[in-house]
Design a protein around this motif. Structure first.
Motif, PDB file in Angstrom:
ATOM      1  N   GLY A  46      -4.095   1.539  34.661  1.00 35.85           N
ATOM      2  CA  GLY A  46      -4.319   0.177  34.193  1.00 35.85           C
ATOM      3  C   GLY A  46      -5.421   0.018  33.175  1.00 35.85           C
ATOM      4  N   ILE A  47      -5.999   1.097  32.694  1.00 35.88           N
ATOM      5  CA  ILE A  47      -7.044   1.017  31.673  1.00 35.88           C
ATOM      6  C   ILE A  47      -6.387   1.284  30.335  1.00 35.88           C
ATOM      7  N   SER A  48      -6.217   0.252  29.543  1.00 34.04           N
ATOM      8  CA  SER A  48      -5.567   0.437  28.250  1.00 34.04           C
ATOM      9  C   SER A  48      -6.326  -0.323  27.173  1.00 34.04           C
ATOM     10  N   ALA A  49      -6.129   0.118  25.937  1.00 32.12           N
ATOM     11  CA  ALA A  49      -6.782  -0.513  24.796  1.00 32.12           C
ATOM     12  C   ALA A  49      -5.945  -1.703  24.338  1.00 32.12           C
ATOM     13  N   SER A  50      -6.569  -2.572  23.556  1.00 34.56           N
ATOM     14  CA  SER A  50      -5.880  -3.780  23.131  1.00 34.56           C
ATOM     15  C   SER A  50      -4.994  -3.566  21.913  1.00 34.56           C
ATOM     16  N   GLY A  51      -5.229  -2.517  21.158  1.00 33.83           N
ATOM     17  CA  GLY A  51      -4.435  -2.297  19.958  1.00 33.83           C
ATOM     18  C   GLY A  51      -4.109  -0.828  19.752  1.00 33.83           C
ATOM     19  N   PHE A  52      -3.192  -0.583  18.820  1.00 31.28           N
ATOM     20  CA  PHE A  52      -2.752   0.780  18.550  1.00 31.28           C
ATOM     21  C   PHE A  52      -3.881   1.618  17.970  1.00 31.28           C
ATOM     22  N   ALA A  53      -4.669   1.048  17.071  1.00 29.92           N
ATOM     23  CA  ALA A  53      -5.761   1.800  16.445  1.00 29.92           C
ATOM     24  C   ALA A  53      -6.801   2.214  17.472  1.00 29.92           C
ATOM     25  N   LEU A  54      -7.167   1.329  18.359  1.00 33.67           N
ATOM     26  CA  LEU A  54      -8.152   1.661  19.392  1.00 33.67           C
ATOM     27  C   LEU A  54      -7.595   2.703  20.369  1.00 33.67           C
ATOM     28  N   THR A  55      -6.305   2.631  20.654  1.00 41.92           N
ATOM     29  CA  THR A  55      -5.672   3.629  21.506  1.00 41.92           C
ATOM     30  C   THR A  55      -5.750   5.007  20.869  1.00 41.92           C
ATOM     31  N   LEU A  56      -5.500   5.091  19.564  1.00 43.86           N
ATOM     32  CA  LEU A  56      -5.596   6.365  18.864  1.00 43.86           C
ATOM     33  C   LEU A  56      -7.031   6.881  18.812  1.00 43.86           C
ATOM     34  N   VAL A  57      -7.993   5.988  18.688  1.00 45.30           N
ATOM     35  CA  VAL A  57      -9.397   6.407  18.693  1.00 45.30           C
ATOM     36  C   VAL A  57      -9.764   6.979  20.058  1.00 45.30           C
ATOM     37  N   ILE A  58      -9.353   6.329  21.119  1.00 42.72           N
ATOM     38  CA  ILE A  58      -9.637   6.822  22.471  1.00 42.72           C
ATOM     39  C   ILE A  58      -8.971   8.181  22.682  1.00 42.72           C
ATOM     40  N   PHE A  59      -7.717   8.319  22.240  1.00 38.69           N
ATOM     41  CA  PHE A  59      -7.013   9.603  22.339  1.00 38.69           C
ATOM     42  C   PHE A  59      -7.747  10.681  21.552  1.00 38.69           C
ATOM     43  N   SER A  60      -8.232  10.346  20.370  1.00 36.66           N
ATOM     44  CA  SER A  60      -8.951  11.320  19.550  1.00 36.66           C
ATOM     45  C   SER A  60     -10.243  11.760  20.210  1.00 36.66           C
ATOM     46  N   VAL A  61     -10.973  10.822  20.772  1.00 33.47           N
ATOM     47  CA  VAL A  61     -12.234  11.155  21.435  1.00 33.47           C
ATOM     48  C   VAL A  61     -11.977  12.009  22.674  1.00 33.47           C
ATOM     49  N   LEU A  62     -10.971  11.662  23.458  1.00 33.60           N
ATOM     50  CA  LEU A  62     -10.630  12.457  24.639  1.00 33.60           C
ATOM     51  C   LEU A  62     -10.207  13.873  24.248  1.00 33.60           C
ATOM     52  N   SER A  63      -9.442  13.996  23.160  1.00 28.79           N
ATOM     53  CA  SER A  63      -9.012  15.311  22.688  1.00 28.79           C
ATOM     54  C   SER A  63     -10.193  16.135  22.203  1.00 28.79           C
ATOM     55  N   LEU A  64     -11.108  15.490  21.492  1.00 23.83           N
ATOM     56  CA  LEU A  64     -12.288  16.197  20.991  1.00 23.83           C
ATOM     57  C   LEU A  64     -13.160  16.686  22.146  1.00 23.83           C
ATOM     58  N   ILE A  65     -13.362  15.836  23.128  1.00 23.45           N
ATOM     59  CA  ILE A  65     -14.176  16.223  24.289  1.00 23.45           C
ATOM     60  C   ILE A  65     -13.525  17.397  25.031  1.00 23.45           C
ATOM     61  N   SER A  66     -12.222  17.324  25.229  1.00 25.61           N
ATOM     62  CA  SER A  66     -11.549  18.421  25.936  1.00 25.61           C
ATOM     63  C   SER A  66     -11.587  19.707  25.118  1.00 25.61           C
ATOM     64  N   TYR A  67     -11.463  19.620  23.798  1.00 29.81           N
ATOM     65  CA  TYR A  67     -11.554  20.812  22.949  1.00 29.81           C
ATOM     66  C   TYR A  67     -12.946  21.433  23.026  1.00 29.81           C
ATOM     67  N   LEU A  68     -13.979  20.590  22.981  1.00 30.36           N
ATOM     68  CA  LEU A  68     -15.348  21.114  23.047  1.00 30.36           C
ATOM     69  C   LEU A  68     -15.650  21.747  24.402  1.00 30.36           C
ATOM     70  N   VAL A  69     -15.142  21.156  25.468  1.00 23.39           N
ATOM     71  CA  VAL A  69     -15.336  21.732  26.804  1.00 23.39           C
ATOM     72  C   VAL A  69     -14.622  23.074  26.906  1.00 23.39           C
ATOM     73  N   MET A  70     -13.391  23.142  26.394  1.00 28.67           N
ATOM     74  CA  MET A  70     -12.670  24.415  26.431  1.00 28.67           C
ATOM     75  C   MET A  70     -13.359  25.469  25.574  1.00 28.67           C
ATOM     76  N   ARG A  71     -13.872  25.060  24.438  1.00 26.35           N
ATOM     77  CA  ARG A  71     -14.560  26.010  23.562  1.00 26.35           C
ATOM     78  C   ARG A  71     -15.793  26.585  24.250  1.00 26.35           C
ATOM     79  N   LYS A  72     -16.516  25.728  24.959  1.00 28.80           N
ATOM     80  CA  LYS A  72     -17.700  26.196  25.683  1.00 28.80           C
ATOM     81  C   LYS A  72     -17.300  27.093  26.856  1.00 28.80           C
ATOM     82  N   TYR A  73     -16.227  26.746  27.541  1.00 28.10           N
ATOM     83  CA  TYR A  73     -15.809  27.484  28.729  1.00 28.10           C
ATOM     84  C   TYR A  73     -15.159  28.816  28.383  1.00 28.10           C
ATOM     85  N   PHE A  74     -14.315  28.862  27.361  1.00 30.57           N
ATOM     86  CA  PHE A  74     -13.551  30.064  27.042  1.00 30.57           C
ATOM     87  C   PHE A  74     -14.199  30.948  25.992  1.00 30.57           C
TER      88      PHE A  74
END
Length: 90
Positions: A46-74
């Motif tokens: 039930g946590i969603s953004a109000s617009g398409f642009a904000l949804t893409l920004v949230i997706f981008s930030v989540l992807s960046l965080i997961s990439y950085l965590v994987m880079r540190k871990y692997f």
């Protein structure tokens, strides 16, 4: 309701990106797959953004965080070099 607000669309995208990661390894698509899966979970709970642009920004930030965590871990430790002791033909 727009399609990008559906949780299953994000989970399907995550599955496709994870499959691409298996076919083309390199931890590139895996970060995007994890970001899409987390975005799908956010929308499912039930946590969603109000617009398409904000949804893409949230997706981008989540992807960046997961990439950085994987880079540190692997990643190899600083100064560490992978040394092969045996040859594959031995």
């Amino acid at each position: 309701m727009p399609l990008w607000t559906e949780w299953w669309v994000w989970m399907s995208g995550a599955l496709i990106l994870a499959t691409l990661e298996v076919l083309i390894p390199g931890y590139i698509f895996l970060g995007f797959a994890i970001g899409a899966a987390m975005m799908g979970l956010l929308i499912l709970f039930g946590i969603s953004a109000s617009g398409f642009a904000l949804t893409l920004v949230i997706f981008s930030v989540l992807s960046l965080i997961s990439y950085l965590v994987m880079r540190k871990y692997f990643a190899l430790k600083t100064g560490q070099v992978k040394i092969w002791e045996t040859d594959v033909n031995d």
